[in-house]
Scaffold this motif. Structure first.
Motif, PDB file in Angstrom:
ATOM      1  N   ALA A   1      16.687  -4.020  -7.518  1.00 22.13           N
ATOM      2  CA  ALA A   1      15.912  -5.265  -7.570  1.00 22.13           C
ATOM      3  C   ALA A   1      14.419  -4.987  -7.403  1.00 22.13           C
ATOM      4  N   LEU A   2      14.060  -4.110  -6.471  1.00 21.21           N
ATOM      5  CA  LEU A   2      12.649  -3.784  -6.264  1.00 21.21           C
ATOM      6  C   LEU A   2      12.092  -2.991  -7.433  1.00 21.21           C
ATOM      7  N   ARG A   3      12.864  -2.035  -7.959  1.00 20.83           N
ATOM      8  CA  ARG A   3      12.396  -1.256  -9.115  1.00 20.83           C
ATOM      9  C   ARG A   3      12.144  -2.164 -10.316  1.00 20.83           C
ATOM     10  N   ASN A   4      13.061  -3.069 -10.571  1.00 19.59           N
ATOM     11  CA  ASN A   4      12.884  -3.979 -11.709  1.00 19.59           C
ATOM     12  C   ASN A   4      11.650  -4.853 -11.533  1.00 19.59           C
ATOM     13  N   TYR A   5      11.424  -5.319 -10.329  1.00 21.58           N
ATOM     14  CA  TYR A   5      10.281  -6.200 -10.081  1.00 21.58           C
ATOM     15  C   TYR A   5       8.962  -5.453 -10.244  1.00 21.58           C
ATOM     16  N   LEU A   6       8.947  -4.183  -9.863  1.00 15.83           N
ATOM     17  CA  LEU A   6       7.727  -3.376  -9.972  1.00 15.83           C
ATOM     18  C   LEU A   6       7.624  -2.659 -11.305  1.00 15.83           C
ATOM     19  N   ASN A   7       8.635  -2.848 -12.168  1.00 16.30           N
ATOM     20  CA  ASN A   7       8.625  -2.222 -13.494  1.00 16.30           C
ATOM     21  C   ASN A   7       8.649  -0.699 -13.385  1.00 16.30           C
ATOM     22  N   LEU A   8       9.469  -0.164 -12.494  1.00 13.72           N
ATOM     23  CA  LEU A   8       9.585   1.278 -12.287  1.00 13.72           C
ATOM     24  C   LEU A   8      10.845   1.806 -12.968  1.00 13.72           C
ATOM     25  N   PRO A   9      10.871   3.103 -13.309  1.00 15.82           N
ATOM     26  CA  PRO A   9      12.063   3.685 -13.937  1.00 15.82           C
ATOM     27  C   PRO A   9      13.284   3.576 -13.032  1.00 15.82           C
ATOM     28  N   SER A  10      14.456   3.427 -13.649  1.00 17.51           N
ATOM     29  CA  SER A  10      15.685   3.221 -12.886  1.00 17.51           C
ATOM     30  C   SER A  10      16.129   4.468 -12.128  1.00 17.51           C
ATOM     31  N   ASP A  11      15.646   5.652 -12.545  1.00 16.65           N
ATOM     32  CA  ASP A  11      16.070   6.879 -11.863  1.00 16.65           C
ATOM     33  C   ASP A  11      15.092   7.310 -10.770  1.00 16.65           C
ATOM     34  N   LEU A  12      14.108   6.466 -10.491  1.00 19.97           N
ATOM     35  CA  LEU A  12      13.141   6.789  -9.439  1.00 19.97           C
ATOM     36  C   LEU A  12      13.647   6.258  -8.101  1.00 19.97           C
ATOM     37  N   GLU A  13      13.802   7.145  -7.136  1.00 18.36           N
ATOM     38  CA  GLU A  13      14.273   6.740  -5.816  1.00 18.36           C
ATOM     39  C   GLU A  13      13.108   6.231  -4.986  1.00 18.36           C
ATOM     40  N   ILE A  14      13.322   5.113  -4.312  1.00 13.95           N
ATOM     41  CA  ILE A  14      12.271   4.497  -3.499  1.00 13.95           C
ATOM     42  C   ILE A  14      12.627   4.608  -2.030  1.00 13.95           C
ATOM     43  N   GLN A  15      11.675   5.085  -1.253  1.00 12.88           N
ATOM     44  CA  GLN A  15      11.787   5.082   0.201  1.00 12.88           C
ATOM     45  C   GLN A  15      10.696   4.170   0.747  1.00 12.88           C
ATOM     46  N   VAL A  16      11.091   3.213   1.559  1.00 14.67           N
ATOM     47  CA  VAL A  16      10.122   2.261   2.086  1.00 14.67           C
ATOM     48  C   VAL A  16       9.608   2.730   3.440  1.00 14.67           C
ATOM     49  N   ILE A  17       8.320   2.481   3.656  1.00 16.28           N
ATOM     50  CA  ILE A  17       7.660   2.833   4.915  1.00 16.28           C
ATOM     51  C   ILE A  17       7.353   1.541   5.651  1.00 16.28           C
ATOM     52  N   THR A  18       7.936   1.355   6.804  1.00 19.14           N
ATOM     53  CA  THR A  18       7.751   0.113   7.550  1.00 19.14           C
ATOM     54  C   THR A  18       6.731   0.291   8.663  1.00 19.14           C
ATOM     55  N   ASP A  19       6.112  -0.817   8.996  1.00 18.77           N
ATOM     56  CA  ASP A  19       5.139  -0.859  10.081  1.00 18.77           C
ATOM     57  C   ASP A  19       5.499  -2.047  10.964  1.00 18.77           C
ATOM     58  N   ASP A  20       5.812  -1.789  12.220  1.00 16.50           N
ATOM     59  CA  ASP A  20       6.251  -2.857  13.112  1.00 16.50           C
ATOM     60  C   ASP A  20       5.119  -3.773  13.561  1.00 16.50           C
ATOM     61  N   SER A  21       3.894  -3.342  13.394  1.00 14.10           N
ATOM     62  CA  SER A  21       2.767  -4.145  13.880  1.00 14.10           C
ATOM     63  C   SER A  21       2.515  -5.325  12.945  1.00 14.10           C
ATOM     64  N   ILE A  22       2.161  -6.461  13.502  1.00 14.74           N
ATOM     65  CA  ILE A  22       1.803  -7.647  12.723  1.00 14.74           C
ATOM     66  C   ILE A  22       0.487  -8.195  13.261  1.00 14.74           C
ATOM     67  N   PRO A  23      -0.307  -8.854  12.397  1.00 17.26           N
ATOM     68  CA  PRO A  23      -1.567  -9.443  12.867  1.00 17.26           C
ATOM     69  C   PRO A  23      -1.296 -10.522  13.916  1.00 17.26           C
ATOM     70  N   GLN A  24      -2.128 -10.563  14.926  1.00 19.30           N
ATOM     71  CA  GLN A  24      -1.973 -11.541  16.000  1.00 19.30           C
ATOM     72  C   GLN A  24      -3.070 -12.604  15.862  1.00 19.30           C
ATOM     73  N   PHE A  25      -2.729 -13.689  15.193  1.00 15.88           N
ATOM     74  CA  PHE A  25      -3.676 -14.805  15.061  1.00 15.88           C
ATOM     75  C   PHE A  25      -2.873 -16.068  14.783  1.00 15.88           C
ATOM     76  N   ALA A  26      -3.489 -17.190  15.067  1.00 19.23           N
ATOM     77  CA  ALA A  26      -2.873 -18.490  14.802  1.00 19.23           C
ATOM     78  C   ALA A  26      -3.678 -19.220  13.738  1.00 19.23           C
ATOM     79  N   VAL A  27      -3.016 -20.046  12.967  1.00 19.61           N
ATOM     80  CA  VAL A  27      -3.670 -20.811  11.901  1.00 19.61           C
ATOM     81  C   VAL A  27      -3.886 -22.239  12.385  1.00 19.61           C
TER      82      VAL A  27
END
Length: 497
Positions: free
Chosen positions: A263-289
């Motif tokens: 699903a992510l490869r199709n959305y980004l228009n990447l080749p189907s044989d390309l393996e994707i590894q995601v890098i996560t970051d636990d930090s989030i911005p601390q602000f109120a709207v």
């Protein structure tokens, strides 16, 4: 950046590495992407982003065409014609005779015209030169010159198309600009959803592998305990059942991981044989709207209020048009200039004669069986319905802004709670495992700890995903980056075709 599926994986890695230096790993068929990387790629090459650019370019071209209508236009035209035919002509004494015609007509016209927006009419300045060659027995040549002609055309019915377009066309273009910026932010929100879908799938795979490893260890240990009689056969069977369940979990997680990556490869228009590894970051911005600020910015930057205004202007324009067609209608055409005819070209440009022409067109409806009045009434009803729908849409729009802001402001707390819950559940599992292996706990308590640990991991990933989706939803509605306190700008370069 446009990524084609025909590119090789190594080529894609080189392209991505040039654009986002951190994405490529040592393996040429694997790419590591952070959430920011995924958003950048989605806003450049996803189907929605490409469609948004095409739509915006069409709106831009339409706006350029509208502005050109208020600029002078200069045209050069010619329509030479050869006529060799027999036709009936009326002689001076009233009789008719068939006459053979053999002639060639040529001419050149230069026309400079300008629309007059505040009256709805047009003015034209033009000149022309025509030549008529007659062949056969009565061979002759004639020139007709109009070196300067001025004409004015004006509709007096009361409806001015240009006046309405000066309100609707700039508004339509402003809507297109806002819609483009909003779409790119919504693309970012969708990219975040797909990114965390893969994060969740990879987390599930890690959980499944960890559970399988733990289950295998516990089953091996359980067999030893069973042999010496410290646990019952029922407990051993529970350990074996957990091992089999863990193996099933790995198989299910592999399928889910493949689906999320596709699903992510199709959305980004990447080749189907390309393996994707995601890098996560636990930090989030601390602000109120702030709600009041967000509401004001949403009214300014969202296309929705402008779209409602455009609907009303269109309804008002239709009403004005049908009112103009229902009663007395008139138009006037005036022309004045200089002209001359002669047998040679120089003579046709001397001793020019004055020419004037005025024509008035009048139309007064006498009996149309209420058709015009009915059209006006329908247009009035449509305007009233438009006002009613606009009021309802505006209320719904404000509720959407309020709900999005409220959910976002509370989601920070949800993420914090989910993180603490995850850490607590992990610690509880470590304690329960240690107690079970030391013989101080039951299998039921260990299973409860494992289930709580896995559930806490899933809830945390879901809370983090929901936070970022709301983050970009707020940006799409308000057109504002509250984290950096700046307006959001999305530029696009149109093709020069």
């Amino acid at each position: 950046m446009v990524l084609c599926k025909s590119l090789t994986t190594a080529g894609v890695c080189l392209v991505l590495g040039a654009l986002i230096p951190s994405v490529c790993t040592a393996r040429p068929d694997t790419v590591s992407l952070s959430m920011t990387d995924v958003i950048m790629m989605a806003q450049e090459s996803s189907p929605q982003a490409v469609q948004a650019r095409v739509s915006f370019e069409s709106a831009w071209l339409s706006y350029k065409s509208y502005k050109a209508e208020y600029l002078p236009s200069l045209s050069l035209s010619s329509s030479p014609s050869l006529n060799r035919s027999t036709s009936s002509v009326t002689l001076p004494d009233g009789t008719e005779r068939f006459v053979r015609s053999n002639s060639f007509h040529s001419g050149l016209n230069l026309d400079l015209s300008q629309n007059i927006w505040f009256t709805g009419g047009s003015i034209s300045l033009y000149g022309s030169l025509s030549r008529l060659d007659q062949f056969g027995e009565s061979r002759s040549r004639n020139y007709y010159s109009q070196p300067l002609q001025l004409s004015i055309s004006q509709d007096l019915s009361g409806y001015n198309r240009f006046k309405w377009e000066r309100q609707t066309e700039p508004l339509s273009y402003r809507i297109a600009r806002k819609q483009y910026a909003q779409t790119l932010e919504l693309v970012a929100s969708q990219a975040v959803s797909l990114f965390f879908g893969l994060v969740s799938a990879q987390t599930e795979m890690e959980i499944a592998r960890l559970n399988h490893s733990e289950a295998d260890t516990l089953f091996t240990m359980g067999k030893g305990r069973y042999d010496i009689g410290t646990i019952t056969e029922n407990e051993l069977l529970q350990l074996e059942l957990r091992l089999l369940t863990a193996e099933t979990g790995i198989i299910s997680s592999q399928t889910a991981l493949q689906d999320a990556a596709d699903a992510l490869r199709n959305y980004l228009n990447l080749p189907s044989d390309l393996e994707i590894q995601v890098i996560t970051d636990d930090s989030i911005p601390q602000f109120a709207v702030p709600l009041d600020n967000a509401m004001e910015l949403a009214r300014q930057n969202s296309p929705e209020p402008d779209y409602l205004e455009l609907n009303r202007l269109s309804s008002e324009s239709n009403l004005a048009y049908y009112k103009s067609q229902a009663g007395f209608k008139a138009s006037v055409y005036m022309r004045l200039g200089l002209a001359q005819t002669a047998e040679d070209l120089p003579e046709s440009l001397h001793n020019l004669n004055d020419e004037q022409a005025v024509s008035v067109s009048l139309s007064i409806p006498i009996l149309d069986w209420g058709r015009s009045r009915g059209r006006v009434r329908i247009a009035q009803n449509n305007l009233e319905m438009t006002d009613l729908r606009n009021q309802q849409s505006l209320v719904s729009f404000e509720k959407t802004v309020t709900r999005a802001v409220s959910q976002f402001n509370s989601q920070q707390r949800q993420v914090d709670i989910a993180r603490r819950t995850m850490l607590t559940a992990r610690h509880r599992y470590d304690v329960a495992r240690h107690m079970y292996m030391s013989g101080n706990s039951t299998m039921l308590e260990l299973n409860e700890a494992i289930t709580a640990k896995d559930s806490a991991y899933r809830l945390y990933t879901s809370a983090l995903s929901r936070y970022w989706e709301l983050y970009y939803t707020i940006r799409s509605i308000t057109g504002f980056d509250f984290e950096r306190n700046v307006s959001i700008e999305h530029e696009v370069e149109f093709s020069k075709k």
